[in-house]
Write a protein that holds these residues in place. Structure first.
Motif, PDB file in Angstrom:
ATOM      1  N   UNK A 253      -3.847  15.032  -0.393  1.00 34.23           N
ATOM      2  CA  UNK A 253      -4.570  15.985   0.464  1.00 34.23           C
ATOM      3  C   UNK A 253      -6.026  15.559   0.630  1.00 34.23           C
ATOM      4  N   UNK A 254      -6.662  15.148  -0.455  1.00 29.02           N
ATOM      5  CA  UNK A 254      -8.065  14.724  -0.385  1.00 29.02           C
ATOM      6  C   UNK A 254      -8.198  13.439   0.428  1.00 29.02           C
ATOM      7  N   UNK A 255      -7.304  12.486   0.198  1.00 29.38           N
ATOM      8  CA  UNK A 255      -7.358  11.244   0.961  1.00 29.38           C
ATOM      9  C   UNK A 255      -7.189  11.477   2.450  1.00 29.38           C
ATOM     10  N   UNK A 256      -6.270  12.377   2.812  1.00 27.22           N
ATOM     11  CA  UNK A 256      -6.030  12.678   4.224  1.00 27.22           C
ATOM     12  C   UNK A 256      -7.231  13.385   4.846  1.00 27.22           C
ATOM     13  N   UNK A 257      -7.804  14.347   4.163  1.00 25.39           N
ATOM     14  CA  UNK A 257      -8.959  15.078   4.696  1.00 25.39           C
ATOM     15  C   UNK A 257     -10.153  14.147   4.916  1.00 25.39           C
ATOM     16  N   UNK A 258     -10.425  13.291   3.948  1.00 24.36           N
ATOM     17  CA  UNK A 258     -11.536  12.361   4.098  1.00 24.36           C
ATOM     18  C   UNK A 258     -11.266  11.353   5.212  1.00 24.36           C
ATOM     19  N   UNK A 259     -10.025  10.898   5.335  1.00 23.86           N
ATOM     20  CA  UNK A 259      -9.690   9.937   6.387  1.00 23.86           C
ATOM     21  C   UNK A 259      -9.851  10.551   7.769  1.00 23.86           C
ATOM     22  N   UNK A 260      -9.381  11.777   7.942  1.00 22.78           N
ATOM     23  CA  UNK A 260      -9.497  12.431   9.254  1.00 22.78           C
ATOM     24  C   UNK A 260     -10.953  12.620   9.653  1.00 22.78           C
ATOM     25  N   UNK A 261     -11.777  13.017   8.684  1.00 23.31           N
ATOM     26  CA  UNK A 261     -13.198  13.199   8.988  1.00 23.31           C
ATOM     27  C   UNK A 261     -13.858  11.852   9.305  1.00 23.31           C
ATOM     28  N   UNK A 262     -13.532  10.837   8.522  1.00 20.15           N
ATOM     29  CA  UNK A 262     -14.133   9.516   8.736  1.00 20.15           C
ATOM     30  C   UNK A 262     -13.739   8.947  10.091  1.00 20.15           C
ATOM     31  N   UNK A 263     -12.461   9.032  10.430  1.00 14.54           N
ATOM     32  CA  UNK A 263     -11.996   8.463  11.694  1.00 14.54           C
ATOM     33  C   UNK A 263     -12.503   9.264  12.885  1.00 14.54           C
ATOM     34  N   UNK A 264     -12.769  10.554  12.690  1.00 16.24           N
ATOM     35  CA  UNK A 264     -13.388  11.338  13.759  1.00 16.24           C
ATOM     36  C   UNK A 264     -14.800  10.833  14.030  1.00 16.24           C
ATOM     37  N   UNK A 265     -15.530  10.489  12.969  1.00 18.82           N
ATOM     38  CA  UNK A 265     -16.866   9.924  13.143  1.00 18.82           C
ATOM     39  C   UNK A 265     -16.804   8.569  13.839  1.00 18.82           C
ATOM     40  N   UNK A 266     -15.813   7.763  13.456  1.00 13.94           N
ATOM     41  CA  UNK A 266     -15.639   6.450  14.092  1.00 13.94           C
ATOM     42  C   UNK A 266     -15.338   6.624  15.567  1.00 13.94           C
ATOM     43  N   UNK A 267     -14.482   7.582  15.884  1.00 10.13           N
ATOM     44  CA  UNK A 267     -14.133   7.851  17.285  1.00 10.13           C
ATOM     45  C   UNK A 267     -15.362   8.217  18.103  1.00 10.13           C
TER      46      UNK A 267
ATOM     47  N   UNK B  81      -6.839   4.716   3.012  1.00 12.19           N
ATOM     48  CA  UNK B  81      -6.757   3.385   3.607  1.00 12.19           C
ATOM     49  C   UNK B  81      -5.581   3.283   4.569  1.00 12.19           C
ATOM     50  N   UNK B  82      -4.463   3.918   4.247  1.00  9.39           N
ATOM     51  CA  UNK B  82      -3.305   3.890   5.147  1.00  9.39           C
ATOM     52  C   UNK B  82      -3.652   4.486   6.512  1.00  9.39           C
ATOM     53  N   UNK B  83      -4.434   5.553   6.512  1.00  7.75           N
ATOM     54  CA  UNK B  83      -4.852   6.168   7.782  1.00  7.75           C
ATOM     55  C   UNK B  83      -5.736   5.224   8.578  1.00  7.75           C
ATOM     56  N   UNK B  84      -6.636   4.532   7.903  1.00  6.32           N
ATOM     57  CA  UNK B  84      -7.489   3.552   8.586  1.00  6.32           C
ATOM     58  C   UNK B  84      -6.654   2.391   9.133  1.00  6.32           C
ATOM     59  N   UNK B  85      -5.698   1.915   8.344  1.00  6.07           N
ATOM     60  CA  UNK B  85      -4.826   0.847   8.835  1.00  6.07           C
ATOM     61  C   UNK B  85      -4.039   1.307  10.045  1.00  6.07           C
ATOM     62  N   UNK B  86      -3.583   2.546  10.033  1.00  4.43           N
ATOM     63  CA  UNK B  86      -2.844   3.077  11.169  1.00  4.43           C
ATOM     64  C   UNK B  86      -3.683   3.027  12.439  1.00  4.43           C
ATOM     65  N   UNK B  87      -4.952   3.455  12.318  1.00  2.00           N
ATOM     66  CA  UNK B  87      -5.843   3.413  13.483  1.00  2.00           C
ATOM     67  C   UNK B  87      -6.085   1.971  13.935  1.00  2.00           C
ATOM     68  N   UNK B  88      -6.301   1.075  12.977  1.00  2.00           N
ATOM     69  CA  UNK B  88      -6.578  -0.315  13.340  1.00  2.00           C
ATOM     70  C   UNK B  88      -5.359  -0.964  13.991  1.00  2.00           C
ATOM     71  N   UNK B  89      -4.180  -0.743  13.437  1.00  2.47           N
ATOM     72  CA  UNK B  89      -2.963  -1.328  14.002  1.00  2.47           C
ATOM     73  C   UNK B  89      -2.692  -0.793  15.401  1.00  2.47           C
ATOM     74  N   UNK B  90      -2.979   0.482  15.606  1.00  6.06           N
ATOM     75  CA  UNK B  90      -2.822   1.065  16.944  1.00  6.06           C
ATOM     76  C   UNK B  90      -3.758   0.381  17.937  1.00  6.06           C
ATOM     77  N   UNK B  91      -5.012   0.184  17.526  1.00  8.87           N
ATOM     78  CA  UNK B  91      -5.971  -0.478  18.404  1.00  8.87           C
ATOM     79  C   UNK B  91      -5.618  -1.927  18.688  1.00  8.87           C
TER      80      UNK B  91
END
Length: 229
Positions: free
Chosen positions: A207-221, A159-169
């Motif tokens: 590690x698992x949270x980061x890997x899933x976040x990177x893959x998810x945000x790549x799909x969003x991108x 969730x922190x990774x998703x918030x980071x992307x949202x706050x950046x946007x």
């Protein structure tokens, strides 16, 4: 029904976008989040009650001995559920909401599968939990078998990774970015300070949270307009 924020709203200052983001698809967000939580806990406790084999006790490291137990960490530990629920509430499009729901469900199913196939538990803390009634309640409900990886930590990092992307946007100020990661780190700390997890659980969960976040945000991108969430 409007499925995403307008370009005009996205150009507003971050603090003026908040209300529009919360209102957007709010019935779907409210019902969907509640239903997801109910299904998650049903599966979670089902796995803990019927593991494939006996749980293995996780080893304690010097870091675990360095982090003291404190009951004050319990509110921080519980705050994960508010932190996780805020993310879908603030998403700015139906498509982003679908991607978030899919990937957070995949994250939970992955960790639950590990708990079922390879159950682990934290070692006895040597603490009289009767002296800490609020902690005793959690210890009584949260049976062993779900130690490694820490799903609490995996969810917080995701969730922190998703918030980071949202706050950046949203062009939010740097202080909000720091606050987001501070909340995430406090939740991570709370998992050890409440003796719910040891540091190896935390590392695996992060590690698992980061890997899933990177893959998810790549799909969003790739699939959402400019990767906007």
């Amino acid at each position: 029904m409007r499925l995403q924020l307008s370009d005009a709203v996205r150009e507003l200052p971050w603090f003026r976008q908040i209300a529009s983001r919360i209102i957007l698809l709010w019935p779907l967000k409210a019902v969907g989040t509640s239903l997801f939580m109910a299904l998650f806990f049903w599966g979670y406790f089902g796995v803990l009650e019927s593991p494939l084999r006996a749980a293995v006790v996780m080893p304690v490291t010097a870091v675990d001995r360095w982090v003291p137990f404190t009951e004050l960490a319990l509110p921080v530990y519980v705050s994960l559920w508010l932190y996780v629920s805020l993310m879908p509430a603030l998403l700015g499009s139906f498509r982003a909401l679908l991607y978030f729901g899919f990937w957070v469900a995949a994250l939970c199913l992955f960790c639950l599968s590990i708990f079922w196939l390879f159950p682990t538990e934290v070692p006895a803390a040597g603490i009289d939990w009767a002296l800490y009634p609020s902690m005793a309640l959690i210890k009584g409900i949260d049976a062993g078998g779900n130690a490694c990886p820490s799903l609490h930590v995996a969810s917080a990092v995701f969730v922190a990774c998703w918030f980071q992307r949202m706050l950046y946007g949203m062009k939010a100020p740097p202080a909000l970015h720091r606050l987001n990661w501070a909340v995430c780190l406090l939740i991570v700390w709370s998992t050890m300070a409440t003796r719910q997890h040891v540091v190896l659980d935390v590392v695996a969960g992060a590690a698992i949270g980061l890997l899933f976040a990177l893959r998810a945000l790549r799909d969003v991108e790739r699939c959402c307009k400019g990767g906007a969430i």
